[in-house]
Every structure is written in C-alpha cells, then in structure tokens.
Design an enzyme around this catalytic site. Sequence first.
Site, PDB file in Angstrom:
ATOM      1  N   GLY A  40       0.820  -1.206   0.000  1.00 42.54           N
ATOM      2  CA  GLY A  40       0.000   0.000   0.000  1.00 42.54           C
ATOM      3  C   GLY A  40       0.854   1.257   0.000  1.00 42.54           C
ATOM      4  O   GLY A  40       0.579   2.213  -0.739  1.00 42.54           O
ATOM      5  N   HIS A  41       1.903   1.266   0.808  1.00 38.49           N
ATOM      6  CA  HIS A  41       2.827   2.405   0.799  1.00 38.49           C
ATOM      7  C   HIS A  41       3.509   2.538  -0.561  1.00 38.49           C
ATOM      8  O   HIS A  41       3.701   3.651  -1.070  1.00 38.49           O
ATOM      9  CB  HIS A  41       3.899   2.233   1.884  1.00 38.49           C
ATOM     10  N   GLN A  65       0.440  10.421  18.702  1.00 39.06           N
ATOM     11  CA  GLN A  65      -0.872   9.920  18.302  1.00 39.06           C
ATOM     12  C   GLN A  65      -1.238   8.603  18.983  1.00 39.06           C
ATOM     13  O   GLN A  65      -2.282   8.017  18.685  1.00 39.06           O
ATOM     14  CB  GLN A  65      -0.954   9.774  16.783  1.00 39.06           C
ATOM     15  N   GLY A 152      -3.115   7.204   2.062  1.00 37.54           N
ATOM     16  CA  GLY A 152      -4.008   6.122   1.684  1.00 37.54           C
ATOM     17  C   GLY A 152      -5.420   6.343   2.203  1.00 37.54           C
ATOM     18  O   GLY A 152      -5.626   6.913   3.270  1.00 37.54           O
ATOM     19  N   ASP A 155      -7.171   4.914   5.993  1.00 30.07           N
ATOM     20  CA  ASP A 155      -7.404   5.801   7.135  1.00 30.07           C
ATOM     21  C   ASP A 155      -8.243   6.983   6.637  1.00 30.07           C
ATOM     22  O   ASP A 155      -7.754   8.110   6.515  1.00 30.07           O
ATOM     23  CB  ASP A 155      -6.072   6.269   7.709  1.00 30.07           C
ATOM     24  N   VAL A 181      -5.129  -0.489  -1.084  1.00 29.28           N
ATOM     25  CA  VAL A 181      -4.538  -1.694  -1.669  1.00 29.28           C
ATOM     26  C   VAL A 181      -4.887  -2.865  -0.765  1.00 29.28           C
ATOM     27  O   VAL A 181      -4.705  -2.793   0.446  1.00 29.28           O
ATOM     28  CB  VAL A 181      -3.014  -1.546  -1.824  1.00 29.28           C
ATOM     29  N   SER A 190      -2.204  -3.258   5.892  1.00 33.28           N
ATOM     30  CA  SER A 190      -1.929  -2.421   7.054  1.00 33.28           C
ATOM     31  C   SER A 190      -0.691  -2.952   7.758  1.00 33.28           C
ATOM     32  O   SER A 190      -0.469  -4.175   7.803  1.00 33.28           O
ATOM     33  CB  SER A 190      -3.125  -2.444   8.020  1.00 33.28           C
ATOM     34  N   SER A 191       0.082  -2.058   8.327  1.00 36.01           N
ATOM     35  CA  SER A 191       1.240  -2.488   9.112  1.00 36.01           C
ATOM     36  C   SER A 191       0.823  -3.325  10.305  1.00 36.01           C
ATOM     37  O   SER A 191       1.587  -4.172  10.786  1.00 36.01           O
ATOM     38  CB  SER A 191       2.031  -1.262   9.586  1.00 36.01           C
ATOM     39  N   ARG A 192      -0.393  -3.122  10.796  1.00 32.36           N
ATOM     40  CA  ARG A 192      -0.856  -3.870  11.963  1.00 32.36           C
ATOM     41  C   ARG A 192      -1.333  -5.271  11.615  1.00 32.36           C
ATOM     42  O   ARG A 192      -1.601  -6.061  12.527  1.00 32.36           O
ATOM     43  CB  ARG A 192      -1.963  -3.091  12.679  1.00 32.36           C
TER      44      ARG A 192
END
Length: 283
Positions: A40-41, A65, A152, A155, A181, A190-192
């Site tokens: 995605g990045h 955050q 993206g 979010d 993506v 997602s990174s998570r």
Amino acid sequence: MSRSPVIVRTLPALRRALDTLRSRHASLALVPTMGALHDGHVSLVRLAKRRASKVAVSIFVNPAQFAPNEDFAAYPRTWKADLARLAAENVDLIWNPDAKTMYPAGFASKILTEGPALVGLEDWFRPQFFGGVTTVVGKLFAQVRPDLALFGEKDFQQLRVVTRMARDLDLGVKVLGVQIVRERDGLAMSSRNRYLSPEHRGSAPALYRGLKKAAKRIRGGDKLAPALAEAAATITAAGFKLDYLEARHAETLAPIASRKDGPIRLLVAATIGTTRLIDNVAV
C-alpha cells in the site's frame, strides 16, 4: 536500476537536501509514513513519482498519536526492509527524524482541528489521535514544504482531517487520497496486519466482505439500517468486536439517514484477538 535515496535525520541536513532537490524548480511529493512499509505504501510512492519530479518519504513513528494503553513501543519498526523497498522505487529522499528532533525539549504546541476530526468515529475511541496526527503532519509539511502529499484512503477519517487542515491553514500542499490496496482475499493492507495470529488472519477478510455486501445492497436501493445490520452480523460472526460500523457523508463524514443525503462512505473499526483494524468502502 535502483539507487540509494538520500537519508537525512536532522533539520539542517533536511534543508540542504531539499535545496538540492529543488535546485531546478522541481516539484516535490511527500509520502508520510510510520515505516513497516507494505505494498500500500509502495502504491503511494509510485503515484507520487507520476505526479511530481522528486519524491520524499518520511518515516517517523509518532508518539503523539498513541494513547498510553496503545501499541507505540510494539509498533513494528523495519528500517532495513523499508530502506530496501524505497531504494527499489528510486525514492529521492528519506526523512527519518527521531522524537527529540520532532518534539524537542520544551515543545508546547499542538494543531487541533474540528470538522471531520469530531464526528464520533476514530475520535470517539481514540480522543488523542487526531491532535497527534495533525500536529506531526503540520510539522512535516512545514519541514519538507512539498507541493503534494499522498495518503491512503484506508485511514479515511485521517485523510479528511488532513485535507481540511491543509486547506484551512493555507499550507500550500495539495493532499491526495489514494485507493486502498488489498490482499487477494480483500483484507486492507496495514502495518498492523502482522499482529494477527494465523487463525485471526483467516477470519479478518470478513471485515471487507461485510462492507462490500452492505454497499451492494445500498446501491441496489435497500435502506441503510438493514444493510448495515447484515454487515455487522457478518463481521461479528467472524469473531470481531465492533467499535463502529457507520454510513457517513463521504466528504464531511456527517451522519446520514438515506442515500439522498449525499455520497456515502461506509466505515468500520473492529478488533479481532488483540488487533484493531479499520476499513471503508464507497457506495
């Protein structure tokens, strides 16, 4: 052939690098990230390369955050892999400050926004989140001075908040949202996602499946409430605990009662195991 990007970690070095990049009045795009890069990045970087002559990527895990009970310390940090990905994409500049550079001793300022930041979605469950996001993004825009910044659409509320902030404060940055993506089974990248156990990873695509069914029903003329109820049943049956599943106006994120109220975005946040995921689809 890939080439190594310029890596800078201090503000003086950043300013020198930017002066060099802009020496021929080059346009500059910024892709803000917290690292742990995935496809995605990469899609953001590739679009940035098409839209500007130079591309900078920031990698900074922003402590402002995260709430005290959230996963700041455990958030994935994969510097070597991130650098290899960005070098393969021929990124021009990586801005990789540490927390003391972004928030030096005595730091006492914050950018607080209203509008899409106060609509009862992520802000309800993570009240500190958008103050941290807008402050760090405002700093990144001031530091890098990009013509264009890419975010993206996963979010989605964040995208609307940052877009509104850049417009309201006349920051001179065009904010561009980029399509989500997804993995082959529909799960939004997602990174998570790396937190998911194999069992939960197998169940996670239900989040998108539920949204997609609801969007199809609404497009077909069904009322919002039964379409969302079916989606909620699909998602919870897969083992998720819902935080919210909402139909909102796609621009303002205000609640809506029917399709007549404007363009619709369906947004969801839910936890499976210990991993909280978000997703959204257009109707």
